[in-house]
Scaffold this motif. Structure first.
Motif, PDB file in Angstrom:
ATOM      1  N   GLY A   1      -1.693  13.528  -3.452  1.00 43.20           N
ATOM      2  CA  GLY A   1      -1.682  12.491  -4.330  1.00 43.20           C
ATOM      3  C   GLY A   1      -0.223  11.602  -3.638  1.00 43.20           C
ATOM      4  N   PHE A   2       0.617  12.274  -3.505  1.00 42.06           N
ATOM      5  CA  PHE A   2       1.882  11.858  -3.122  1.00 42.06           C
ATOM      6  C   PHE A   2       1.763  11.154  -1.703  1.00 42.06           C
ATOM      7  CE2 PHE A   2       5.928  11.997  -0.597  1.00 42.06           C
ATOM      8  CZ  PHE A   2       6.721  11.182  -1.184  1.00 42.06           C
ATOM      9  N   TYR A   3       1.164  12.163  -0.828  1.00 41.93           N
ATOM     10  CA  TYR A   3       0.745  11.519   0.619  1.00 41.93           C
ATOM     11  C   TYR A   3      -0.152  10.378   0.761  1.00 41.93           C
ATOM     12  CZ  TYR A   3      -0.852  11.797   5.400  1.00 41.93           C
ATOM     13  OH  TYR A   3      -1.243  11.363   6.744  1.00 41.93           O
ATOM     14  N   MET A   4      -0.962  10.347  -0.093  1.00 42.05           N
ATOM     15  CA  MET A   4      -1.790   9.106  -0.052  1.00 42.05           C
ATOM     16  C   MET A   4      -0.931   7.940  -0.807  1.00 42.05           C
ATOM     17  SD  MET A   4      -4.951   9.659   1.340  1.00 42.05           S
ATOM     18  CE  MET A   4      -5.460   7.911   1.172  1.00 42.05           C
ATOM     19  N   SER A   5      -0.124   8.226  -1.483  1.00 38.58           N
ATOM     20  CA  SER A   5       0.647   7.096  -1.951  1.00 38.58           C
ATOM     21  C   SER A   5       1.430   6.502  -0.809  1.00 38.58           C
ATOM     22  CB  SER A   5       1.320   7.255  -3.137  1.00 38.58           C
ATOM     23  OG  SER A   5       0.409   7.465  -4.104  1.00 38.58           O
ATOM     24  N   ALA A   6       2.211   7.577  -0.280  1.00 36.75           N
ATOM     25  CA  ALA A   6       3.401   7.252   0.624  1.00 36.75           C
ATOM     26  C   ALA A   6       2.836   6.919   1.947  1.00 36.75           C
ATOM     27  CB  ALA A   6       4.152   8.505   0.898  1.00 36.75           C
ATOM     28  N   GLN A   7       1.910   7.457   2.617  1.00 42.65           N
ATOM     29  CA  GLN A   7       1.374   7.192   4.080  1.00 42.65           C
ATOM     30  C   GLN A   7      -0.053   7.069   4.300  1.00 42.65           C
ATOM     31  OE1 GLN A   7       3.852   6.931   6.455  1.00 42.65           O
ATOM     32  NE2 GLN A   7       5.212   7.381   5.001  1.00 42.65           N
ATOM     33  N   GLY A   8      -0.828   7.564   3.711  1.00 40.62           N
ATOM     34  CA  GLY A   8      -2.433   7.625   3.741  1.00 40.62           C
ATOM     35  C   GLY A   8      -3.107   6.216   3.488  1.00 40.62           C
ATOM     36  N   SER A   9      -2.449   5.539   2.297  1.00 47.21           N
ATOM     37  CA  SER A   9      -3.059   4.059   2.029  1.00 47.21           C
ATOM     38  C   SER A   9      -2.525   3.163   3.036  1.00 47.21           C
ATOM     39  CB  SER A   9      -2.484   3.800   0.735  1.00 47.21           C
ATOM     40  OG  SER A   9      -1.106   3.547   0.519  1.00 47.21           O
ATOM     41  N   LEU A  10      -1.292   3.186   3.500  1.00 49.22           N
ATOM     42  CA  LEU A  10      -0.818   2.448   4.635  1.00 49.22           C
ATOM     43  C   LEU A  10      -1.575   2.599   5.945  1.00 49.22           C
ATOM     44  CD1 LEU A  10       2.769   2.815   4.333  1.00 49.22           C
ATOM     45  CD2 LEU A  10       1.515   0.889   3.305  1.00 49.22           C
ATOM     46  N   ILE A  11      -2.003   3.794   6.165  1.00 49.97           N
ATOM     47  CA  ILE A  11      -3.034   4.162   7.626  1.00 49.97           C
ATOM     48  C   ILE A  11      -4.267   3.411   7.180  1.00 49.97           C
ATOM     49  CG2 ILE A  11      -3.864   6.085   8.774  1.00 49.97           C
ATOM     50  CD1 ILE A  11      -1.482   7.574   8.154  1.00 49.97           C
ATOM     51  N   ILE A  12      -4.711   3.689   6.098  1.00 53.71           N
ATOM     52  CA  ILE A  12      -6.081   2.908   5.700  1.00 53.71           C
ATOM     53  C   ILE A  12      -5.906   1.590   6.103  1.00 53.71           C
ATOM     54  CG2 ILE A  12      -7.772   2.625   3.977  1.00 53.71           C
ATOM     55  CD1 ILE A  12      -7.285   5.604   3.000  1.00 53.71           C
ATOM     56  N   TYR A  13      -4.991   0.906   5.433  1.00 47.93           N
ATOM     57  CA  TYR A  13      -4.777  -0.629   5.434  1.00 47.93           C
ATOM     58  C   TYR A  13      -4.900  -1.120   7.032  1.00 47.93           C
ATOM     59  CZ  TYR A  13      -3.089  -0.035   0.654  1.00 47.93           C
ATOM     60  OH  TYR A  13      -3.118  -0.014  -0.849  1.00 47.93           O
ATOM     61  N   VAL A  14      -4.130  -0.296   7.769  1.00 47.76           N
ATOM     62  CA  VAL A  14      -4.069  -0.627   9.335  1.00 47.76           C
ATOM     63  C   VAL A  14      -5.287  -0.303   9.894  1.00 47.76           C
ATOM     64  CG1 VAL A  14      -3.006  -0.085  11.386  1.00 47.76           C
ATOM     65  CG2 VAL A  14      -1.538  -0.257   9.538  1.00 47.76           C
ATOM     66  N   LEU A  15      -6.063   0.564   9.540  1.00 51.88           N
ATOM     67  CA  LEU A  15      -7.414   0.746  10.112  1.00 51.88           C
ATOM     68  C   LEU A  15      -8.463  -0.488   9.631  1.00 51.88           C
ATOM     69  CD1 LEU A  15      -7.699   4.693   9.822  1.00 51.88           C
ATOM     70  CD2 LEU A  15      -7.296   3.126  12.063  1.00 51.88           C
ATOM     71  N   ILE A  16      -8.183  -0.723   8.589  1.00 45.84           N
ATOM     72  CA  ILE A  16      -9.091  -1.839   7.945  1.00 45.84           C
ATOM     73  C   ILE A  16      -8.950  -3.137   8.506  1.00 45.84           C
ATOM     74  CG2 ILE A  16      -9.530  -3.331   5.928  1.00 45.84           C
ATOM     75  CD1 ILE A  16      -9.107  -0.980   4.121  1.00 45.84           C
ATOM     76  N   ILE A  17      -7.588  -3.431   8.858  1.00 48.12           N
ATOM     77  CA  ILE A  17      -7.364  -4.779   9.683  1.00 48.12           C
ATOM     78  C   ILE A  17      -7.834  -4.770  11.159  1.00 48.12           C
ATOM     79  CG2 ILE A  17      -5.240  -5.894  10.757  1.00 48.12           C
ATOM     80  CD1 ILE A  17      -3.937  -5.102   8.161  1.00 48.12           C
ATOM     81  N   TRP A  18      -7.458  -3.417  11.900  1.00 41.16           N
ATOM     82  CA  TRP A  18      -7.960  -3.042  13.235  1.00 41.16           C
ATOM     83  C   TRP A  18      -9.527  -3.375  13.311  1.00 41.16           C
ATOM     84  CZ3 TRP A  18     -11.304   0.809  14.668  1.00 41.16           C
ATOM     85  CH2 TRP A  18     -11.478   0.895  16.254  1.00 41.16           C
ATOM     86  N   PHE A  19     -10.249  -2.760  12.301  1.00 42.57           N
ATOM     87  CA  PHE A  19     -11.816  -2.777  12.200  1.00 42.57           C
ATOM     88  C   PHE A  19     -12.246  -4.205  12.018  1.00 42.57           C
ATOM     89  CE2 PHE A  19     -16.090  -2.535  10.678  1.00 42.57           C
ATOM     90  CZ  PHE A  19     -16.626  -1.959  11.550  1.00 42.57           C
ATOM     91  N   TYR A  20     -11.443  -4.861  11.134  1.00 42.99           N
ATOM     92  CA  TYR A  20     -12.118  -6.240  10.881  1.00 42.99           C
ATOM     93  C   TYR A  20     -11.854  -7.221  11.900  1.00 42.99           C
ATOM     94  CZ  TYR A  20     -12.555 -10.558   8.249  1.00 42.99           C
ATOM     95  OH  TYR A  20     -12.994 -11.938   7.963  1.00 42.99           O
ATOM     96  N   ALA A  21     -10.728  -7.243  12.668  1.00 42.72           N
ATOM     97  CA  ALA A  21     -10.608  -8.140  13.866  1.00 42.72           C
ATOM     98  C   ALA A  21     -11.652  -7.800  14.892  1.00 42.72           C
ATOM     99  CB  ALA A  21      -8.759  -7.897  14.280  1.00 42.72           C
TER     100      ALA A  21
END
Length: 87
Positions: A49-69
């Motif tokens: 839970g802490f990992y997803m809050s601190a780092q995991g969600s940010l990694i997911i956001y970057v992947l979303i942006i990369w995939f969308y572009a």
């Protein structure tokens, strides 16, 4: 301006992908945080839970942006609306 069938198909694919990626964003942002206590029972580089809050969600956001572009560039080329090489 009347939209042709090609325009409608392009926008339908764009909206479908945008909706799908927004659903992933919602899950990564709100649903994972909602279940943070339960996720902390799983240990992955510390409590999950802490990992997803601190780092995991940010990694997911970057992947979303990369995939969308990437997806939109391919879709633009497919429908002939891409920005070409400028000389």
């Amino acid at each position: 301006m009347q939209l042709t069938e090609k325009h409608k198909e392009y926008w339908q694919k764009t909206l479908r992908m945008t909706g799908f990626l927004l659903a992933i964003w919602f899950v990564a942002t709100f649903v994972v945080e909602w279940f943070a206590r339960e996720l902390n029972a799983i240990n992955f580089i510390g409590p999950l839970g802490f990992y997803m809050s601190a780092q995991g969600s940010l990694i997911i956001y970057v992947l979303i942006i990369w995939f969308y572009a990437r997806y939109m560039n391919q879709l633009d080329i497919e429908y002939g609306v891409h920005e070409g090489e400028e000389d």
